[in-house]
Each structure stands twice: as structure tokens, then as C-alpha cells.
Scaffold this motif. Structure first.
Motif, PDB file in Angstrom:
ATOM      1  N   ARG A  14       0.817  -1.212   0.000  1.00  0.00           N
ATOM      2  CA  ARG A  14       0.000   0.000   0.000  1.00  0.00           C
ATOM      3  C   ARG A  14       0.850   1.261   0.000  1.00  0.00           C
ATOM      4  NH1 ARG A  14      -5.196   1.546   1.454  1.00  0.00           N
ATOM      5  NH2 ARG A  14      -5.355   3.692   2.228  1.00  0.00           N
ATOM      6  N   LEU A  15       1.977   1.254   0.702  1.00  0.00           N
ATOM      7  CA  LEU A  15       2.825   2.436   0.853  1.00  0.00           C
ATOM      8  C   LEU A  15       4.176   2.205   0.181  1.00  0.00           C
ATOM      9  CD1 LEU A  15       2.122   3.243   4.620  1.00  0.00           C
ATOM     10  CD2 LEU A  15       0.930   4.134   2.602  1.00  0.00           C
ATOM     11  N   LEU A  19       0.461   7.355   8.530  1.00  0.00           N
ATOM     12  CA  LEU A  19      -0.134   6.905   7.278  1.00  0.00           C
ATOM     13  C   LEU A  19      -0.931   5.632   7.528  1.00  0.00           C
ATOM     14  CD1 LEU A  19       2.965   7.393   4.947  1.00  0.00           C
ATOM     15  CD2 LEU A  19       1.067   8.975   5.285  1.00  0.00           C
ATOM     16  N   PRO A  20      -2.050   5.441   6.819  1.00  0.00           N
ATOM     17  CA  PRO A  20      -2.884   4.237   7.028  1.00  0.00           C
ATOM     18  C   PRO A  20      -2.264   3.016   6.349  1.00  0.00           C
ATOM     19  CG  PRO A  20      -3.844   5.623   5.331  1.00  0.00           C
ATOM     20  CD  PRO A  20      -2.671   6.383   5.867  1.00  0.00           C
ATOM     21  N   LEU A  21      -2.454   1.870   6.976  1.00  0.00           N
ATOM     22  CA  LEU A  21      -1.965   0.597   6.444  1.00  0.00           C
ATOM     23  C   LEU A  21      -3.080  -0.273   5.889  1.00  0.00           C
ATOM     24  CD1 LEU A  21       0.714  -0.402   9.108  1.00  0.00           C
ATOM     25  CD2 LEU A  21       1.111   0.460   6.803  1.00  0.00           C
ATOM     26  N   ASP A  22      -4.333   0.153   6.039  1.00  0.00           N
ATOM     27  CA  ASP A  22      -5.459  -0.614   5.523  1.00  0.00           C
ATOM     28  C   ASP A  22      -6.457   0.330   4.867  1.00  0.00           C
ATOM     29  OD1 ASP A  22      -6.714   0.650   7.671  1.00  0.00           O
ATOM     30  OD2 ASP A  22      -6.489  -1.081   8.980  1.00  0.00           O
ATOM     31  N   ASP A  23      -7.555  -0.220   4.404  1.00  0.00           N
ATOM     32  CA  ASP A  23      -8.566   0.584   3.710  1.00  0.00           C
ATOM     33  C   ASP A  23      -9.457   1.370   4.654  1.00  0.00           C
ATOM     34  OD1 ASP A  23      -7.791  -0.083   1.152  1.00  0.00           O
ATOM     35  OD2 ASP A  23      -9.008  -1.902   1.110  1.00  0.00           O
ATOM     36  N   ILE A  24      -9.584   0.909   5.887  1.00  0.00           N
ATOM     37  CA  ILE A  24     -10.534   1.537   6.807  1.00  0.00           C
ATOM     38  C   ILE A  24      -9.856   2.518   7.761  1.00  0.00           C
ATOM     39  CG2 ILE A  24     -12.098  -0.423   6.664  1.00  0.00           C
ATOM     40  CD1 ILE A  24     -10.991  -1.445   9.281  1.00  0.00           C
ATOM     41  N   GLY A  25      -8.533   2.633   7.697  1.00  0.00           N
ATOM     42  CA  GLY A  25      -7.823   3.576   8.554  1.00  0.00           C
ATOM     43  C   GLY A  25      -7.705   3.143   9.995  1.00  0.00           C
TER      44      GLY A  25
END
Length: 530
Positions: A25-26, A80-86
Motif C-alpha cells: 500500500r505504501l 499513514l494508514p496501512l489498511d482501507d478503513i484507517g
């Protein structure tokens, strides 16, 4: 390629092989040297996190779209978020790597622990005396720049190497100075040399454009006569160029690099100026940081055995518990990537048009229904063609006339016109200029005429005409023709331009007469063609 995917995380640093990192994702970029950007191009479509200076160079050099470039301020903590839902996040801090303009180290903190990715860096004590590394007592994993991780490699500091370069220039006061560099890096050296020798630094227009983006001091120019210090790409410092430069003006070349370089010209000087940490500096860095484990950035070299005594010891191995939201995200991304790859693999090939020669029935030929050149009108004049092929072989002479062209070039054979003369008992080929329509009973054949030495019966084969034309003319010319008619016997006809017959098959123009013969056999052989 120097880069990695951090295990058990959706994080990648200097890694741009999208097919191998579908779950990521990052994406982080440490600096703009080419060995850290392999696979990154203008077609990239994922967010790239980097320093503000690297962001400008990335857009300028690789034309990555601005929407995908995410600059982060150096020295500040970013979440920073690591998934879709934050639900799950990572905290990343950028630290100046002291390597080249815009280069940074990444300090990651999250469910996986604390990870420091140095990228390429040149150690200085201030790195550990200032936050955030000053406040971090535990580093679980250290990704270490091990370029110079060899105790037998002795390198000076950058200031010492700069002094060596100054001494070389001072010993050649009447010489031009050529410095070979990569596209980015060692700009501070150039600024110091310009100030010391009070000379402009001559660079290419492309490099000057990049230097303006870096917002360095105004000591660079593209005017070749303005200064004696010239900067070129390191690959341009060759023996041939050195000879040419010295023909114009006495010139020396300086290569500031710690890599092994073979000296092939007496005027080339190699100075061990390095933007990577020396072995002594790496030892001090690791001994002060005391990580639990070390992973080399340059994967072809091992470095952990050299610093094993400085590592922290764990009674139990460190286990990483991946949060469910992160697991779900990475699993969905992997499935999505596999589906896309499978779709591409199973995609049907596009249908392509058939290739080859397409033959049509003579009745369907549009030019065969024109006036006196139709099949019905030609039957009377072609009655002699109903003879067998053996009878045709008895003919000893062939009368052939090719149409002369003034405005067109014939690549292989010439186009012809067929003139039907009812007063003669044989079919003749007369010549006229292209576009000559003085007679209504002349048909122009926009086709190629082929003649093969295998057909000694004097048969000419047309690519588009269904008729087999066996020309048997008397050795007299037509007085009313526009051009004089030339008759060639069989021996002279063998010198005509031909289309080589590499393989005898039942398909193609060379066997067209067989197809025509089969066509005429449909008629009653006892009746005359009329």
C-alpha cells in the motif's frame, strides 16, 4: 537494484516491481539515484512518499504524475494508514541521509516494531545526537547501507577528499578541469571548488536545469568559455575524449569516486570521494544504535557478521502479529493482482486478416465485363488457346511488347494493355502510354506480369487477369501503334525480369494457368469457343 519489501507489512522502500508487490500500500523513495529507481517511470500509478527535494527531481527526471507524488517534510513524524478503513497506521519519520540532495532515511514505527531504513547514507555523529534517533532506545531491524562494509577499504572523509582535489587543480594552473559525475550528487563539492578558484562551473543545459530545481548557489553556467571547471557525465571521460580535449587546450580529468576505476590516461586522476559511509563510520553508527538485527541494503554483500558484537540479544525471537484489517487488505490486493494477471494471460489474441492471394471467378472480375474485352467477345479470338499444352510447346516464337511508361516506375515487370484485333487470327499485345485512351477497345491491366523459365511454352501469367495469354505473333510491326512493337524470341524472353519460383506448389500466380485451364474445361471441348 537496491530496495526491499518489508516482511509482514504492506510497505516497500525503493522497490518498484509492481508484479511482485501487489499487496503493498505504501511506497517510499529514499533518493533519486538510478539503482534505487529501477522500474519507476511515468506510467507509475501508486502514491510515492519521499522528501520535497526528491519529489521535484522525480517529476523532472521520470515524469511521474504529480497526483502520485506525496512529499513528506524531513524531521517530522507522519502517520499513514496501512489498511482501507484507517484502523491500523504507521508512523514514519524522514531523516537527512547526508548522501545526495533530497536523500533521506526512513524510521518506521508500527505493529511490527521499529525499523530504520538507511538507504544510501554518509554517517555523521549529529544523526544520533538529534531526534528522532536520539530518543529511540530500541531498533528492531536496521536496513544498513553496506556499500563500503569492508575493513580493508580505507577511505578519507569528504573534506579530506575535497582537499586532495584542490591540490590537483593547484598543480595544473594552466589546465582546464573536467570532473566526471553522475546525474545527481556531489553538488556541494562543485560549489566549494567554484568559490575556492573563483571560477564558474560549466555544465550541460540538462544538468543546469536540474541544479536550478535543487536551488543551489549560483555558480553554474552553460557558457563553455566562462570557466575552467567543466562537469560531464562520468561515462564521457574516455581516452578518445581526453585526446580531443588536450588538442584544444591542456586538460586534466578528475573522477571523485570510491569505486575501483582503471586509469588509462596519465591526465586522469581518481580521488576516493565517497557519499557512502566508511567501515569505521558504520562501526560507530551500529555500536551507538545497537539494533536487534541488521539487513544489508546491498544484498550481494553480508554485513551482519562484522557488527555482531554490537547487536542486542533477545531471549525469544521477535514475533509480529499482523492486524486483521491489514491481513484483509493484503489478501484482497493479492487476489486482485492475480485476477488481473490471469485476465491478461487468458485474453484472446486479436483476430488478424488472412494473408495471401485471393482468386475470384473470371465472371466476378469487374474488368472482364468491359466491352470487347469480356469473355464472350474474346472467345473467338482466343479459339486457338483450346489446343493442348503439347501443341503450344511447338511454337517457336513469342511476340511480346511491354508498355512504356513516362510517369511511373515499374519495380519488377511492366504493366501491359491488351488489344483485341479481329482482323488477326491471334491475340496481340500492343503498347501505348499510360493514360492513352484513343481507342475504345484497349484495356489497361493494372497488374504484374510474371514469366517463369519453367514455362517454356511462352505462357505469361497475370496476377489479376484470369486469361492465359500465349502470344504467337508474326515478326511484323503494327504501323498504327503509338510505339514500335518489339518481338522477342524465347531465348531473349528468358532475360525478362522474373519472379523466382522458390517452391513449386498448386497455389500462387505461377500456377494460375492451371486454374484457368480447369475453368475452361467446364465448357464442351467439342464446341468451339465463340
Amino acid at each position: 537494484m537496491n530496495g526491499t519489501i518489508i516482511p509482514e507489512t504492506p510497505i516497500a522502500v525503493d522497490f518498484w516491481q509492481s508484479r511482485r508487490c501487489n499487496h503493498v500500500r505504501l511506497f517510499f523513495l529514499s533518493h533519486m539515484h538510478s539503482d534505487h529507481t529501477v522500474g519507476l517511470s511515468s506510467t507509475w500509478k501508486h502514491p510515492v512518499y519521499c522528501s520535497p527535494v526528491t519529489a521535484k527531481v522525480l517529476k523532472h527526471k521520470l515524469q511521474v504524475k504529480s497526483r502520485w507524488i506525496k512529499p513528506l517534510e524531513v524531521g517530522q513524524c507522519h502517520m499513514l494508514p496501512l489498511d482501507d478503513i484507517g484502523k491500523e497506521t504507521v508512523t514514519v519519520t524522514l531523516i537527512d541521509a547526508n548522501h545526495c540532495p533530497g536523500s533521506v532515511m526512513f524510521l518506521f514505527e508500527g505493529y511490527f516494531g521499529t525499523i530504520l531504513y538507511t538507504g544510501d547514507f554518509r554517517y555523521s555523529p549529529s544523526m544520533l545526537d538529534c531526534p528522532p534517533l536520539k530518543d529511540k532506545s530500541i531498533i528492531d531491524v536496521l536496513y544498513l547501507d553496506n556499500t563500503n562494509c569492508d575493513p580493508f577499504i580505507l577511505l578519507p572523509s569528504r573534506q579530506e577528499a575535497t582537499d586532495q582535489i584542490k591540490e590537483i587543480i593547484e598543480k595544473h594552473p594552466e589546465h582546464d578541469i573536467v570532473i566526471g559525475l553522475y546525474c545527481i550528487g556531489k553538488e556541494s563539492l562543485l560549489v566549494e571548488l567554484a568559490k575556492t578558484f573563483k571560477s564558474w562551473v560549466v555544465v550541460s543545459p540538462q544538468r543546469l536545469e536540474l541544479l536550478k530545481i535543487l536551488e543551489l548557489e549560483d555558480v553554474f553556467t552553460v557558457d563553455g568559455e566562462a570557466g575552467r571547471i567543466h562537469v560531464v557525465d562520468q561515462s564521457e571521460v574516455t581516452y578518445v575524449n581526453m585526446v580531443q580535449w588536450n588538442r584544444v587546450c591542456p586538460t586534466i580529468a578528475i573522477l571523485p569516486t570510491s569505486r575501483k576505476v582503471k586509469v588509462w590516461h596519465r591526465a586522469v586522476h581518481v580521488v576516493p570521494y565517497s557519499d557512502h559511509s566508511t567501515f569505521e563510520e558504520l562501526t560507530e553508527f551500529v555500536s551507538r544504535l545497537k539494533p536487534y538485527s541488521i539487513i544489508p541494503v546491498v544484498k550481494t554483500q553480508q554485513c551482519e557478521p562484522h557488527f555482531k558484537q554490537y547487536l542486542r540479544f533477545r531471549k525469544e525471537p521477535h514475533k509480529v502479529n499482523i492486524p486483521e484489517s491489514v491481513k484483509t487488505f493484503m489478501k484482497n490486493q493479492l487476489s486482485k493482482g492475480k485476477e488481473e494477471a490471469l485476465h491478461l494471460f487468458k485474453a484472446p489474441f486479436p483476430k488478424r486478416a488472412a494473408r495471401g492471394v485471393e482468386f475470384e471467378s473470371p465472371e466476378k472480375r469487374p474488368h472482364c465485363n468491359v466491352g470487347s474485352c469480356s469473355i464472350e467477345n474474346n472467345q473467338e479470338s482466343m479459339a486457338h488457346l483450346s489446343d493442348t499444352e503439347a501443341d503450344l510447346e511447338e511454337r517457336q516464337e513469342i511476340g511480346v511488347t511491354f508498355m512504356s511508361t513516362r510517369n511511373a516506375q515499374m519495380p519488377l515487370c511492366e504493366s501491359t494493355v491488351i488489344e483485341h484485333n479481329k482482323d488477326r487470327t491471334s491475340l496481340e499485345i500492343s503498347t501505348s502510354y499510360i493514360g492513352d485512351s484513343s481507342e475504345d477497345n484497349i484495356l489497361e491491366m493494372a497488374s504484374t506480369i510474371f514469366w517463369s523459365p519453367k514455362h517454356r511454352n511462352g505462357t505469361l501469367i497475370s496476377e489479376t487477369s484470369p486469361e492465359v495469354i500465349s502470344v504467337i505473333g508474326s515478326k511484323s510491326s503494327t504501323p498504327n501503334s503509338t510505339l514500335s512493337i518489339t518481338y522477342l524470341d524465347l531465348q531473349e524472353a528468358s532475360h525478362l525480369p522474373i519472379l523466382p519460383l522458390k517452391k513449386q506448389t498448386n497455389f500462387g500466380p505461377q500456377n494460375f494457368h492451371n486454374q484457368v485451364e480447369k475453368y475452361f474445361k467446364k465448357f464442351d471441348t467439342n464446341d468451339e469457343l465463340c
